[in-house]
Design a protein around this motif. Structure first.
Motif, PDB file in Angstrom:
ATOM      1  N   SER A  60       0.926  -1.375  -0.089  1.00 19.14           N
ATOM      2  CA  SER A  60       0.086   0.312  -0.193  1.00 19.14           C
ATOM      3  C   SER A  60       0.979   1.067   0.004  1.00 19.14           C
ATOM      4  CB  SER A  60      -0.601  -0.513   1.244  1.00 19.14           C
ATOM      5  OG  SER A  60      -1.965  -0.836   0.870  1.00 19.14           O
ATOM      6  N   GLU A  61       1.677   1.390   1.278  1.00 17.46           N
ATOM      7  CA  GLU A  61       3.125   2.456   0.873  1.00 17.46           C
ATOM      8  C   GLU A  61       3.669   2.047  -0.551  1.00 17.46           C
ATOM      9  OE1 GLU A  61       3.711   1.564   5.543  1.00 17.46           O
ATOM     10  OE2 GLU A  61       5.365   2.025   3.942  1.00 17.46           O
ATOM     11  N   ALA A  62       3.831   1.711  -1.044  1.00 24.95           N
ATOM     12  CA  ALA A  62       4.725   1.313  -2.668  1.00 24.95           C
ATOM     13  C   ALA A  62       3.854   2.398  -3.314  1.00 24.95           C
ATOM     14  CB  ALA A  62       5.290   0.059  -2.886  1.00 24.95           C
ATOM     15  N   MET A  63       2.235   1.404  -3.717  1.00 21.81           N
ATOM     16  CA  MET A  63       0.958   2.261  -4.997  1.00 21.81           C
ATOM     17  C   MET A  63       0.407   3.329  -4.058  1.00 21.81           C
ATOM     18  SD  MET A  63      -1.009  -0.952  -3.935  1.00 21.81           S
ATOM     19  CE  MET A  63      -2.470  -0.108  -4.856  1.00 21.81           C
ATOM     20  N   ARG A  64       0.872   3.928  -2.988  1.00 22.29           N
ATOM     21  CA  ARG A  64       0.554   5.801  -2.378  1.00 22.29           C
ATOM     22  C   ARG A  64       1.681   6.780  -3.465  1.00 22.29           C
ATOM     23  NH1 ARG A  64      -1.977   4.072   2.343  1.00 22.29           N
ATOM     24  NH2 ARG A  64       0.216   4.467   3.511  1.00 22.29           N
ATOM     25  N   LEU A  65       3.460   5.426  -2.976  1.00 20.30           N
ATOM     26  CA  LEU A  65       4.137   6.683  -3.388  1.00 20.30           C
ATOM     27  C   LEU A  65       4.107   6.610  -5.529  1.00 20.30           C
ATOM     28  CD1 LEU A  65       7.179   5.777  -1.253  1.00 20.30           C
ATOM     29  CD2 LEU A  65       5.519   7.899  -1.050  1.00 20.30           C
ATOM     30  N   ALA A  66       4.079   5.320  -5.892  1.00 17.45           N
ATOM     31  CA  ALA A  66       3.728   5.423  -7.347  1.00 17.45           C
ATOM     32  C   ALA A  66       2.735   6.537  -7.423  1.00 17.45           C
ATOM     33  CB  ALA A  66       3.365   4.051  -7.796  1.00 17.45           C
ATOM     34  N   GLU A  67       1.527   6.623  -7.384  1.00 22.19           N
ATOM     35  CA  GLU A  67       0.965   7.533  -7.724  1.00 22.19           C
ATOM     36  C   GLU A  67       1.214   9.057  -7.639  1.00 22.19           C
ATOM     37  OE1 GLU A  67      -2.348   7.128  -4.775  1.00 22.19           O
ATOM     38  OE2 GLU A  67      -3.432   4.849  -6.007  1.00 22.19           O
ATOM     39  N   MET A  68       2.190   9.342  -6.676  1.00 20.18           N
ATOM     40  CA  MET A  68       3.021  10.229  -7.052  1.00 20.18           C
ATOM     41  C   MET A  68       4.493  10.767  -7.991  1.00 20.18           C
ATOM     42  SD  MET A  68       2.776  11.429  -2.354  1.00 20.18           S
ATOM     43  CE  MET A  68       3.308  13.263  -2.761  1.00 20.18           C
ATOM     44  N   GLY A  69       4.490   9.476  -8.609  1.00 22.89           N
ATOM     45  CA  GLY A  69       5.550   9.839  -9.617  1.00 22.89           C
ATOM     46  C   GLY A  69       6.758   9.189  -9.289  1.00 22.89           C
ATOM     47  N   PHE A  70       7.090   8.115  -7.874  1.00 24.29           N
ATOM     48  CA  PHE A  70       7.579   7.785  -7.429  1.00 24.29           C
ATOM     49  C   PHE A  70       7.973   6.628  -8.108  1.00 24.29           C
ATOM     50  CE2 PHE A  70       6.649  10.774  -3.576  1.00 24.29           C
ATOM     51  CZ  PHE A  70       7.907  11.508  -3.729  1.00 24.29           C
ATOM     52  N   GLU A  71       9.024   6.085  -8.924  1.00 19.65           N
ATOM     53  CA  GLU A  71       9.254   4.982  -9.515  1.00 19.65           C
ATOM     54  C   GLU A  71      10.697   3.791  -8.826  1.00 19.65           C
ATOM     55  OE1 GLU A  71      10.636   6.312 -13.320  1.00 19.65           O
ATOM     56  OE2 GLU A  71       8.787   7.447 -13.945  1.00 19.65           O
ATOM     57  N   VAL A  72      11.306   4.328  -8.488  1.00 20.58           N
ATOM     58  CA  VAL A  72      11.931   3.350  -7.580  1.00 20.58           C
ATOM     59  C   VAL A  72      12.396   3.976  -6.163  1.00 20.58           C
ATOM     60  CG1 VAL A  72      14.938   3.385  -7.493  1.00 20.58           C
ATOM     61  CG2 VAL A  72      13.745   3.682  -9.644  1.00 20.58           C
ATOM     62  N   LEU A  73      11.935   3.556  -5.771  1.00 15.32           N
ATOM     63  CA  LEU A  73      11.433   2.879  -3.868  1.00 15.32           C
ATOM     64  C   LEU A  73      12.672   2.277  -3.354  1.00 15.32           C
ATOM     65  CD1 LEU A  73       7.517   2.697  -4.756  1.00 15.32           C
ATOM     66  CD2 LEU A  73       8.722   5.016  -4.071  1.00 15.32           C
ATOM     67  N   LYS A  74      12.741   3.295  -1.953  1.00 14.43           N
ATOM     68  CA  LYS A  74      13.819   2.151  -1.060  1.00 14.43           C
ATOM     69  C   LYS A  74      12.745   1.146   0.050  1.00 14.43           C
ATOM     70  CE  LYS A  74      16.605   2.584   3.449  1.00 14.43           C
ATOM     71  NZ  LYS A  74      17.349   3.703   3.663  1.00 14.43           N
ATOM     72  N   PHE A  75      13.041  -0.328   0.007  1.00 11.73           N
ATOM     73  CA  PHE A  75      12.371  -1.375   0.299  1.00 11.73           C
ATOM     74  C   PHE A  75      12.721  -1.392   1.488  1.00 11.73           C
ATOM     75  CE2 PHE A  75      11.158  -5.837   1.732  1.00 11.73           C
ATOM     76  CZ  PHE A  75      10.311  -5.521   2.193  1.00 11.73           C
ATOM     77  N   PHE A  76      12.372  -0.770   3.224  1.00  6.66           N
ATOM     78  CA  PHE A  76      13.082  -1.199   4.574  1.00  6.66           C
ATOM     79  C   PHE A  76      12.059  -1.292   5.371  1.00  6.66           C
ATOM     80  CE2 PHE A  76      14.001   1.540   8.275  1.00  6.66           C
ATOM     81  CZ  PHE A  76      15.990   0.296   8.372  1.00  6.66           C
ATOM     82  N   PRO A  77      12.821  -2.026   6.407  1.00 10.63           N
ATOM     83  CA  PRO A  77      13.665  -2.599   6.785  1.00 10.63           C
ATOM     84  C   PRO A  77      13.137  -3.919   5.596  1.00 10.63           C
ATOM     85  CG  PRO A  77      12.105  -2.502   8.528  1.00 10.63           C
ATOM     86  CD  PRO A  77      11.363  -1.769   7.475  1.00 10.63           C
ATOM     87  N   ALA A  78      14.471  -4.178   5.273  1.00 11.45           N
ATOM     88  CA  ALA A  78      13.675  -5.695   3.721  1.00 11.45           C
ATOM     89  C   ALA A  78      13.310  -7.101   4.679  1.00 11.45           C
ATOM     90  CB  ALA A  78      15.141  -5.567   3.096  1.00 11.45           C
ATOM     91  N   GLU A  79      14.736  -7.847   5.497  1.00 13.92           N
ATOM     92  CA  GLU A  79      14.427  -8.411   5.442  1.00 13.92           C
ATOM     93  C   GLU A  79      13.736  -8.948   6.982  1.00 13.92           C
ATOM     94  OE1 GLU A  79      16.154 -11.271   5.640  1.00 13.92           O
ATOM     95  OE2 GLU A  79      15.955 -11.293   3.874  1.00 13.92           O
ATOM     96  N   ALA A  80      12.831  -7.475   7.440  1.00 17.03           N
ATOM     97  CA  ALA A  80      12.173  -7.805   8.717  1.00 17.03           C
ATOM     98  C   ALA A  80      10.533  -7.653   7.783  1.00 17.03           C
ATOM     99  CB  ALA A  80      12.477  -6.839   9.605  1.00 17.03           C
TER     100      ALA A  80
END
Length: 215
Positions: free
Chosen positions: A117-137
């Motif tokens: 959901s967070e990734a989708m909201r950022l994509a709607e704002m124009g962000f195409e490359v995102l940091k996924f954090f904390p990845a393992e957790a």
């Protein structure tokens, strides 16, 4: 909305060193070792009192280095980082106000997310490359693999818990452009001034293969 894309920067190397500078004197020799090893993109985290001055020193003194600021969490840090010479910004997560501030910048940003959901909201704002954090957790490589189908337009730079044992799992994913990691900048080596060890670790990381298309 079209925002500055981090992709050209991430194309430089498969690993972005996530650096914590405790002593300002270490910043330049550390960055030079990373560049010599083939990792020019350097995320200096704003976790210590000397972090901004470290960004300034690396940006001004290390040929070939692309100094960025990480752990950016508010507008004041954005302004201070850019004034210090940061050429990219990274956040651990992204509040609405922080996302709004990022959209007004002319430097690449990797805004942090931990869920679809967070990734989708950022994509709607124009962000195409995102940091996924904390990845393992947050689900690790399995999570990123699972969302590649429903969110094929997004690319990630995962950070958090990534090291030699699992980095290949992330870089094998087509939606992972690069990974962030601190294993190439171990604090014991930095404190000992063993920058040759850093160079060697960087060289090994720079040689890692990745599946993502960067062109």
């Amino acid at each position: 909305m079209s925002l500055p894309n981090p992709l050209p920067l991430l194309a430089k190397a498969p690993v972005v060193p996530v650096v914590v500078i405790e002593s300002l004197a270490d910043a330049v020799p550390l960055a030079r070792a990373l560049v010599a090893g083939g990792l020019p993109l350097i995320e200096i985290t704003l976790r210590t009192p000397v972090a901004l001055e470290a960004v300034r020193a690396v940006a001004a003194e290390v040929e070939g280095a692309v100094a960025g600021a990480g752990t950016v969490i508010d507008r004041a840090q954005i302004e201070a980082s850019l004034e210090a010479g940061a050429r990219f910004l990274v956040s651990p997560g992204t509040t609405p106000s922080l996302a709004d501030a990022f959209t007004q910048l002319d430097v690449p940003v990797m805004a942090g997310c931990a869920t679809a959901s967070e990734a989708m909201r950022l994509a709607e704002m124009g962000f195409e490359v995102l940091k996924f954090f904390p990845a393992e957790a947050s689900g690790g490589a399995a999570f990123l693999k699972s969302i590649a189908g429903p969110l094929p337009h997004l690319r990630f730079c995962p950070t958090g818990g990534i090291g030699p044992a699992n980095v290949a799992d992330y870089l094998a994913l087509p939606n992972v452009l690069a990974v962030g990691g601190s294993w190439v900048v171990p604090q014991d080596a930095i404190r000992a001034g063993n920058f040759e060890k850093v160079r060697a670790l960087a060289a090994a990381a720079a040689a890692l293969p990745r599946a993502a298309r960067l062109g």
